[in-house]
Design a protein around this motif. Structure first.
Motif, short mmCIF file in Angstrom:
data_model
loop_
_atom_site.label_atom_id
_atom_site.label_comp_id
_atom_site.label_asym_id
_atom_site.label_seq_id
_atom_site.Cartn_x
_atom_site.Cartn_y
_atom_site.Cartn_z
N SER A 219 1.04 -5.03 6.81
CA SER A 219 1.25 -3.58 6.99
C SER A 219 2.40 -3.13 6.10
N SER A 221 5.42 0.11 5.62
CA SER A 221 6.16 1.24 6.22
C SER A 221 7.17 1.76 5.21
N GLN A 290 -0.46 6.87 -1.96
CA GLN A 290 -1.84 6.78 -1.48
C GLN A 290 -2.06 5.46 -0.73
N MET A 291 -1.15 5.17 0.18
CA MET A 291 -1.22 3.96 1.00
C MET A 291 -1.10 4.35 2.46
N GLU A 292 -1.70 3.56 3.31
CA GLU A 292 -1.61 3.80 4.75
C GLU A 292 -0.34 3.16 5.29
N ARG A 294 2.27 2.20 8.40
CA ARG A 294 2.34 1.98 9.85
C ARG A 294 3.33 2.93 10.49
#
Length: 607
Positions: A219, A221, A290-292, A294
């Motif tokens: 993940s 952040s 452009q990233m997800e 957490r």
């Protein structure tokens, strides 16, 4: 780039009498206000039209162009080659006639210049060039020469922000010195410039990994930091790569710095500006990644700023309110925490740092060490009481009391009866507040204190019904409209007459009579009661007239019995006539007649 765009048309004629001619330029003209827009708009239009045929190249045109340079990438070599071929295909379209773009062959090891940085493809790192010329020792150091060298520092993503801040502070000092462009700088600025100029070539020793991600990451952040000092403020953002075992690694993404303005700003305000700068930087970084993520965690070194964020906007002054509103709008889903200065990498920006020290600064390049662990600690945000919190609005609590007239008040013409009814009500309220039943009063008789309390309660109700606006004006130290000539004061819930008698030796009730509305029936019932109880006898002649004294404040001195408690009835001239006080005096003595004929308000004594 402008020389490659075939879109410019011009309407032209030699003189006003000639017909208009439509001419088309082969290129966009340099220097015109519309030239940058035309060039960029051509690329955007080209991307929109060819998106279906060349999707990868269209995305690069829309997102990865800076002026006339394309700076993009791919996860694999095959994807990068595909993007290159699609871009070449787009460039061959009729809207542009740019030369075919050539890309170095795979595995090229030459350093490539990218937006003020150099990219080493072999090691996949960015490093900084040395654009500074070697200045002769006998050259005269002027403001022009210093500005010329400093302007060569180009750092669009903030890799060397502490060095940029050091240069900015020197520029600010030169402006404050008010030197001419070719005038020699003072000794202090010269010393600072020599120190900075000596270390600027060391920027070439700084290298930064281009790739900010790692393998086997579970993940991501974002962690942003904001801080301020007396001379500058800044913001910094890291990408936190989190692994399966709970450990993490941070990589520098971007930073932004600003020098504090010349006009004095308090440290809390500068800290607030730093938080706002971080918010705006975050708005640009998130769409670019452009990233997800957490989570997105923002850190500030100011407990005051964090306290402002928890306050309602209407309690903050305008400077703070506007900035807090913008911060809340764009960071509503982010978490704000407190961080100490020694662990805050943004603190390095606010103080500036020379290249040699910056290249060895672990905190700057890798972020706080506590974020590398699985469960990083978070300091509790200290509570700041309102009396210690600056920039709060001064809240003036003005209570607007809307009292509905009690039904029993206007059912009886006898003031003494109203007085006793109100006394029973007050006694009932007092008894309800007594926890011990033995302390409750149950007598059928009323004491003098109870009667006076009930009278004051009736007069308070009358004043709040008819004179509420005047009460608010007195409380807010504003001039009264209706009773300004009485110079009213507000004491113990009652509006009283003011004036110079305040310095006399008279009793308080004689110096400051209670003001009553003249049009209320209760006031008239009070006047009749006072006349009935104080008949005109030889030894009490003037006490009769104390109930019908004129509203003119100049006539208060006519009252001979000043030791008693008087009440002043307010009314405009000619409002109270003889008919409003029937049977006041059966003998219609001379003094009563002369007073009532003038039609003024009244004062009286009570027990």
């Amino acid at each position: 780039m402008y020389r490659q765009i075939l879109v410019a048309r011009v309407l032209w004629r030699e003189s006003p009498s000639d017909p208009l001619r439509v001419l088309q330029l082969n290129t966009v003209t340099y220097g015109t206000a519309s030239a940058p827009f035309r060039a960029s708009r051509c690329l955007m239009k080209l991307a929109e039209d060819e998106a279906a045929e060349t999707p990868s190249a269209a995305r690069v045109l829309q997102e990865d162009f800076y002026m006339d340079d394309a700076l993009s990438g791919a996860d694999t070599i095959d994807d990068a080659v595909d993007i290159q071929q699609q871009l070449q295909k787009l460039r061959s379209k009729e809207e542009c006639r740019e030369k075919q773009m050539s890309i170095p062959e795979y595995g090229a090891n030459e350093a490539i210049k990218l937006l003020g940085l150099l990219w080493d493809p072999r090691n996949d790192i960015f490093f900084i060039t040395n654009p500074f010329r070697q200045q002769a020792t006998n050259d005269n150091v002027t403001k022009r020469s210093i500005f010329s060298e400093i302007s060569k520092l180009f750092d669009p993503i903030g890799i060397i922000a502490p060095v940029i801040v050091t240069a900015k502070l020197l520029v600010q000092q030169l402006w404050k010195a008010k030197l001419e462009w070719d005038e020699s700088v003072n000794i202090e600025c010269l010393h600072q410039w020599k120190e900075l100029k000596t270390e600027l070539p060391l920027l070439t020793h700084i290298n930064v990994p281009r790739c900010v991600t790692f393998d086997n990451v579970v993940s991501f952040s974002l962690h942003g930091f904001a801080d301020a000092s007396s001379v500058a403020y800044g913001a910094y953002i890291y990408l936190r790569n989190e692994f399966a075992d709970g450990s993490a690694k941070l990589r520098l993404l971007s930073s932004k710095s600003k020098v504090a303005p010349l006009h004095e700003l308090s440290i809390p305000r500068k800290e607030l500006c730093a938080a706002l700068l971080l918010t705006r930087l975050l708005q640009r970084v998130i769409p670019a990644l452009q990233m997800e993520m957490r989570e997105i965690v923002l850190w500030s070194g100011s407990t005051i700023v964090l306290a402002w964020m928890r306050k309602p906007l209407d309690q903050l002054q305008q400077f703070v309110r506007n900035r807090i509103a913008e911060i809340r709008k764009f960071t509503a889903e982010c978490q704000w925490n407190y961080i100490r200065s020694q662990s805050n990498p943004a603190d390095i920006v606010t103080r500036g740092q020379l290249p040699e020290a910056l290249s060895q600064n672990y905190l700057w390049w890798n972020g706080p060490k506590f974020l590398e662990g699985p469960d990083y600690p978070v300091d509790e945000i200290a509570h700041v009481p309102d009396q210690l919190l600056p920039e709060l609005t001064v809240v003036v609590a003005t209570s607007t009391l809307n009292i509905e007239p009690l039904s029993f008040l206007h059912k009886h013409n006898n003031f003494r009866k109203l007085q006793r009814i109100m006394s029973y009500i007050i006694r009932f309220v007092d008894n309800c507040r007594q926890k011990n039943p033995l302390d409750r009063r149950k007598s059928n008789h009323h004491t003098v204190i109870e009667l006076r309390r009930s009278t004051d309660a009736i007069f308070k109700i009358l004043q709040h019904i008819h004179l509420s606006d005047e009460i608010q004006r007195v409380l807010s130290n504003q001039p009264c409209k209706r009773i300004g000539n009485l110079r009213p004061v507000y004491n113990e819930g009652l509006l009283r007459v003011g004036g110079r008698l305040d310095h006399s030796t008279l009793p308080f009730a004689s110096k400051h009579q209670i003001i009553l509305p003249d049009k209320d029936p209760i006031t008239k019932a009070f006047i009749r009661t006072m006349h009935d109880e104080l008949p005109c006898r030889p030894n009490r002649t003037y006490q009769c007239h104390s109930a019908a004294i004129l509203a003119n404040p100049q006539l208060y001195s006519l009252l001979p019995n000043k030791s008693d408690r008087y009440y002043t009835a307010y009314g405009e001239p000619a409002k109270i006539t003889c008919s409003s006080v029937p049977t006041i005096c059966s003998n219609w003595c001379r003094i009563c007649r002369s007073i009532l004929d003038k039609g003024r308000s009244t004062t009286s004594e009570i027990n």
